[in-house]
Design a protein around this motif. Structure first.
Motif, PDB file in Angstrom:
ATOM      1  N   MET A  26       0.720  -1.147   0.114  1.00 16.53           N
ATOM      2  CA  MET A  26       0.078   0.097   0.092  1.00 16.53           C
ATOM      3  C   MET A  26       0.948   1.137   0.065  1.00 16.53           C
ATOM      4  N   LYS A  27       2.010   1.242   0.763  1.00 18.82           N
ATOM      5  CA  LYS A  27       2.768   2.236   0.770  1.00 18.82           C
ATOM      6  C   LYS A  27       3.596   2.703  -0.536  1.00 18.82           C
ATOM      7  N   LEU A  28       3.861   1.562  -1.183  1.00 21.68           N
ATOM      8  CA  LEU A  28       4.327   1.465  -2.363  1.00 21.68           C
ATOM      9  C   LEU A  28       3.670   2.236  -3.462  1.00 21.68           C
ATOM     10  N   LEU A  29       2.238   2.002  -3.533  1.00 23.20           N
ATOM     11  CA  LEU A  29       1.175   2.327  -4.364  1.00 23.20           C
ATOM     12  C   LEU A  29       1.061   3.839  -4.082  1.00 23.20           C
ATOM     13  N   ARG A  30       1.138   4.249  -2.894  1.00 24.30           N
ATOM     14  CA  ARG A  30       0.949   5.690  -2.503  1.00 24.30           C
ATOM     15  C   ARG A  30       2.558   6.413  -3.148  1.00 24.30           C
ATOM     16  N   VAL A  31       3.467   5.960  -2.773  1.00 25.59           N
ATOM     17  CA  VAL A  31       4.711   6.250  -3.328  1.00 25.59           C
ATOM     18  C   VAL A  31       4.683   6.613  -4.990  1.00 25.59           C
ATOM     19  N   LYS A  32       4.139   5.637  -5.547  1.00 21.83           N
ATOM     20  CA  LYS A  32       4.118   5.604  -6.829  1.00 21.83           C
ATOM     21  C   LYS A  32       2.885   6.775  -7.523  1.00 21.83           C
ATOM     22  N   GLN A  33       2.056   7.034  -6.658  1.00 22.30           N
ATOM     23  CA  GLN A  33       1.052   7.839  -6.987  1.00 22.30           C
ATOM     24  C   GLN A  33       1.699   9.228  -6.777  1.00 22.30           C
ATOM     25  N   ILE A  34       2.593   9.376  -5.674  1.00 22.02           N
ATOM     26  CA  ILE A  34       3.114  10.885  -5.680  1.00 22.02           C
ATOM     27  C   ILE A  34       4.225  11.120  -6.867  1.00 22.02           C
ATOM     28  N   GLU A  35       4.869  10.083  -7.246  1.00 24.54           N
ATOM     29  CA  GLU A  35       5.947  10.429  -8.211  1.00 24.54           C
ATOM     30  C   GLU A  35       5.188  10.500  -9.496  1.00 24.54           C
ATOM     31  N   ASP A  36       4.124   9.755  -9.880  1.00 25.68           N
ATOM     32  CA  ASP A  36       3.244  10.078 -11.112  1.00 25.68           C
ATOM     33  C   ASP A  36       2.744  11.668 -10.961  1.00 25.68           C
ATOM     34  N   ASN A  37       2.645  12.163  -9.807  1.00 25.50           N
ATOM     35  CA  ASN A  37       2.102  13.428  -9.619  1.00 25.50           C
ATOM     36  C   ASN A  37       3.244  14.629  -9.447  1.00 25.50           C
ATOM     37  N   SER A  38       4.464  14.327  -9.883  1.00 25.48           N
ATOM     38  CA  SER A  38       5.663  14.966  -9.826  1.00 25.48           C
ATOM     39  C   SER A  38       5.757  15.594  -8.298  1.00 25.48           C
ATOM     40  N   GLY A  39       5.512  14.547  -7.399  1.00 30.24           N
ATOM     41  CA  GLY A  39       5.789  14.847  -5.998  1.00 30.24           C
ATOM     42  C   GLY A  39       4.649  15.690  -5.377  1.00 30.24           C
ATOM     43  N   LYS A  40       3.634  15.847  -5.940  1.00 26.62           N
ATOM     44  CA  LYS A  40       2.499  16.785  -5.521  1.00 26.62           C
ATOM     45  C   LYS A  40       1.642  15.983  -4.698  1.00 26.62           C
TER      46      LYS A  40
END
Length: 150
Positions: free
Chosen positions: A103-117
């Motif tokens: 779950m934390k990995l999926l969250r990090v991937k979302q953040i990365e895909d949103n350019s850190g936002k």
């Protein structure tokens, strides 16, 4: 950073697959995958801490210094959270810990895909720290750290 996150994801997915199937065909066990997650999380935190002006290749002494810095910060977080949560992880199943890591990995991937936002979230670094600490908990639960394997 996405490539490091994906490496962690591959390790976590392999753990999940072995847990689900109850068997494996490659000799490396789950503990080696949790160790890999720990190391990749440290690499990610080290890279997040670098500035654009830092050289691409760092001297070994600088790498060791950064490794120690992020290891110590993450250990301090582990101790503080362990105090507040009362070692709840000891009653968790390793498969549940794997779920949290995924779950934390999926969250990090979302953040990365949103350019850190992020709208409402801990930052990427906190997620790496949590994944590292959950991996340590899994190793402890398997007696890899404080059992007969140590």
């Amino acid at each position: 950073m996405p490539s490091i996150t994906d490496q962690i994801f591959i390790k976590a997915q392999r753990i999940r697959s072995i847990q689900d199937k109850g068997t494996q065909k490659v000799a490396e066990d789950i503990n080696s995958e949790f160790i890999g997650i720990i190391n990749y999380c440290l690499i990610a935190m080290m890279q997040l801490g670098l500035k654009d002006t830092d050289p691409m290749e760092l001297p070994a002494e600088k790498v060791a210094e950064l490794y120690d810095k992020y290891s110590e910060e993450t250990l301090e977080l582990l101790i503080n959270k362990n105090h507040d949560y009362g070692e709840a992880w000891r009653d968790m199943r390793v498969s549940s810990i794997t779920d949290i890591i995924l779950m934390k990995l999926l969250r990090v991937k979302q953040i990365e895909d949103n350019s850190g936002k992020t709208l409402v979230s801990e930052g990427v670094n906190a997620n790496y720290q949590d994944m590292l600490n959950y991996s340590v908990f899994s190793l402890i639960k398997s007696n890899f750290i404080d059992g007969e394997n140590h």
